[in-house]
Design an enzyme around this catalytic site. Structure first.
Site, PDB file in Angstrom:
ATOM      1  N   ASP A 145       8.096  -2.800  -4.940  1.00 27.14           N
ATOM      2  CA  ASP A 145       7.006  -1.836  -4.966  1.00 27.14           C
ATOM      3  C   ASP A 145       7.266  -0.882  -6.127  1.00 27.14           C
ATOM      4  O   ASP A 145       8.407  -0.487  -6.352  1.00 27.14           O
ATOM      5  CB  ASP A 145       6.998  -1.056  -3.641  1.00 27.14           C
ATOM      6  CG  ASP A 145       5.610  -0.647  -3.220  1.00 27.14           C
ATOM      7  OD1 ASP A 145       4.861  -0.177  -4.092  1.00 27.14           O
ATOM      8  OD2 ASP A 145       5.285  -0.789  -2.030  1.00 27.14           O
TER       9      ASP A 145
ATOM     10  N   ASP B 131       1.621   0.481  -6.679  1.00 27.84           N
ATOM     11  CA  ASP B 131       1.073   1.506  -5.804  1.00 27.84           C
ATOM     12  C   ASP B 131      -0.076   2.263  -6.483  1.00 27.84           C
ATOM     13  O   ASP B 131       0.060   2.670  -7.641  1.00 27.84           O
ATOM     14  CB  ASP B 131       2.214   2.484  -5.477  1.00 27.84           C
ATOM     15  CG  ASP B 131       1.851   3.469  -4.404  1.00 27.84           C
ATOM     16  OD1 ASP B 131       1.631   3.027  -3.262  1.00 27.84           O
ATOM     17  OD2 ASP B 131       1.783   4.681  -4.687  1.00 27.84           O
TER      18      ASP B 131
ATOM     19  N   HIS C 120       1.800  -1.073   5.929  1.00 27.51           N
ATOM     20  CA  HIS C 120       2.454   0.146   6.400  1.00 27.51           C
ATOM     21  C   HIS C 120       1.541   1.365   6.402  1.00 27.51           C
ATOM     22  O   HIS C 120       1.965   2.438   6.806  1.00 27.51           O
ATOM     23  CB  HIS C 120       3.685   0.421   5.531  1.00 27.51           C
ATOM     24  CG  HIS C 120       3.290   0.731   4.118  1.00 27.51           C
ATOM     25  ND1 HIS C 120       2.695  -0.216   3.300  1.00 27.51           N
ATOM     26  CD2 HIS C 120       3.345   1.867   3.390  1.00 27.51           C
ATOM     27  CE1 HIS C 120       2.419   0.345   2.132  1.00 27.51           C
ATOM     28  NE2 HIS C 120       2.814   1.609   2.159  1.00 27.51           N
TER      29      HIS C 120
END
Ligand code: GLC
Ligand code: CA
Length: 561
Positions: free
Chosen positions: A107, A208, A337
């Protein structure tokens, strides 16, 4: 473009046929009893993932971080946070994963850093510090914030720094200042850092909130005419975003043959196509979120909301058809998540828990795109349903709770809203077995595990026709089925609010998916020349051209000529 390049583009890539597993490391597997999942924990579960059929793993951030947003607030891009282990552990994870033909996608958070990052610490020293321009500082306007943009974690998106008499922009938590991508020096530093990870041998990045990195220079006030007029019109898919991503492709993603997936919230299909059409050399695939917003009320997330199946169908169908037509590629997901568990949200996590979990799997694996499984989805994990605000650790959820109370919602209702919408629902410890804390840790878990639940990896895998096995079969069969990988998509019966049916076609081959999203039996017509590939009841209840769909029944059928 030469012929060879065109050929490469049209040929299906391995990542288009593979299934990805998302790990939220904090909650996956603790190896040393400190209550926090870690790298050695992940290594100990690689065989499990290999067994499931996983070929790629996306791990949420593990870099050094104060942890205000569980790692999405990075203080040092070059180091593994000691709570997860060491760089050696990480290198070992790479080696062990690759041994099993599993790729690792890291990530990467490039929209903002933590306020503890050395760049930011320098930046607030003075206006002429070279790092000051790495962030988005603005002078006050009439003694106030530069504009009316709202933080996604509630409140103003601006924070005042008295020593500078300036505000800095933070689209997320106040401890997460946004980076200034217009600054070429910042970009150079970012590329250098991405190259450092590429050289370690990782296989790709999940980027992200990457569509927010280019802000409208004027930074104007938003109108607040609709719930989404909160500033996002001026930074989502902003003026230079495609340029910046293409630059990363040329310097890092392309030369390293990376698999990349962009998190693209609030993005129309026309933009998602630009990010993912291989000819443009930007990203491999796109996470988009319209389908997990169907239970928002008037565009507002923090409400008790219902959803209509017809809305869900029309969103998914629109993306399926238009991404296919324009050579884009979807990342398919129900859970991650940041989302409450889909089984709790859209289906029945109680009486029909197994059927519901398998239904979600069939509907997802029937679509075009690369499927993602979020840890625990393969064993039908459900929402945590915390009953007390003290059980929550997530800033976004806690802020939302206080906003609700401030606006007159009673505490009971505010908790109900969190039980339905909070991402904390999906962050509880992974359930491995029936021992204390489900085998996640021998210590005290950082976030409370769910109260007694019979669903754990060990228990599920012991039961006949279990969900785990169901995923194994879907992963295998999808890989070999060209119609599922490449075929076109057609929604059947748009107005049916109980059953979702669609057909995938390639040449004469057709795959039909039918899924009953209700607790009632539904009778529907079907052509008799379809054969059952997989169903969540194990068989099919049909008679001539009629099929009886039992509660939450889902079928995958095939017609070959
Ligand atoms: C993404 C992450 C989320 C995080 C946010 C800010 O949406 O998935 O967990 O809070 O970005 O980095
Ligand atoms: Ca640990």
């Amino acid at each position: 473009m030469c012929l060879k390049e065109i050929e490469e583009i049209t040929e299906m890539q391995q990542w288009q046929k593979s299934t990805v597993y998302q790990i939220y490391p904090r909650s996956f597997q603790d190896s040393n009893g400190d209550g926090i999942g870690d790298i050695n924990g992940i290594i100990s579960r690689l065989d499990y993932l290999h067994d499931l059929g996983i070929e790629l793993i996306w791990i949420t951030p593990m870099y050094v971080s104060p942890g205000n947003d569980n790692g999405y607030d990075i203080a040092d891009y070059y180091q593994i946070d000691p709570i997860f282990g060491t760089m050696k552990d990480f290198e070992n994870l790479l080696k062990e994963a690759h041994k099993r033909n599993i790729k690792i996608i890291m990530d990467m958070v490039l929209n903002h850093t933590s306020n503890e990052h050395k760049w930011f610490k320098e930046a607030i020293k003075s206006k002429d510090n070279p790092y000051h321009d790495y962030y988005l500082f603005k002078d006050p306007v009439d003694g106030h914030e530069p504009n009316n943009w709202v933080s996604k974690f509630s409140g103003s998106a601006w924070e005042y720094v008295p020593s500078l008499n300036q505000y800095y922009l933070h689209l997320y938590d106040v401890t997460m200042p946004d980076l200034n991508w217009r600054n070429p020096k910042l970009r150079q530093d970012i590329f250098k850092m991405l190259t450092f990870w590429a050289d370690k041998g990782i296989d790709g990045f999940r980027l992200d909130v990457i569509n927010n990195i280019s802000k409208d220079k004027r930074m104007p006030n938003d109108t607040f005419e609709t719930p989404t007029d909160d500033g996002r019109n001026f930074y989502t898919n902003g003026p230079h975003v495609h340029e910046y991503i293409h630059e990363m492709y040329r310097k890092v993603f392309g030369p390293n043959d990376f698999v990349t997936v962009g998190e693209l919230s609030s993005t129309p299909i026309s933009e998602a196509v630009k990010y993912t059409n291989p000819k443009r050399q930007e990203l491999s695939m796109a996470f988009t979120f319209h389908h997990v917003k169907v239970d928002y009320t008037n565009g507002k997330k923090w409400t008790l909301g219902n959803y209509k199946l017809t809305d869900l169908k029309s969103v998914i169908s629109d993306w399926q058809v238009k991404m296919h037509q324009n050579n884009g590629w979807n990342a398919l997901f129900w859970n991650n998540h940041d989302q409450p568990r889909a089984i709790s949200r859209f289906l029945n996590d109680n009486k029909y828990r197994d059927e519901s979990a398998k239904l979600l799997a069939i509907v997802q694996f029937g679509l075009q795109g690369t499927p993602y499984i979020y840890q625990g989805e393969e064993i039908a994990m459900k929402n945590s349903y915390f009953t007390d605000i003290k059980q929550y650790k997530d800033h976004e959820s806690i802020n939302a709770y206080h906003d609700l109370i401030k606006n007159g919602t009673d505490k009971g209702t505010a908790i109900k809203v969190l039980q339905q919408k909070s991402r904390e629902n999906a962050r509880i410890p992974m359930q491995w077995n029936s021992s204390k804390n489900y085998g996640f840790t021998t210590g005290i878990p950082w976030l409370k595990a769910i109260k007694k639940d019979n669903y754990s990896v060990e228990a599920v895998r012991k039961s006949p026709n279990n969900i785990f096995e169901f995923y194994q079969r879907l992963i295998k069969l999808r890989k070999k089925n060209d119609t599922l990988i490449e075929g076109s998509y057609k929604l059947l019966d748009h107005d049916d609010n109980s059953v979702y049916s669609y057909v995938r076609s390639k040449g004469d081959n057709k795959v039909l998916i039918m899924a009953n999203f209700t607790e009632e039996e539904q009778i529907r017509t079907i052509h008799s020349d379809y054969d059952l590939i997989l169903g969540n009841y194990g068989d099919i209840d049909s008679n001539k051209n009629m099929v009886k769909l039992r509660p939450y029944e889902a079928l995958m059928l095939e017609k070959s000529v």
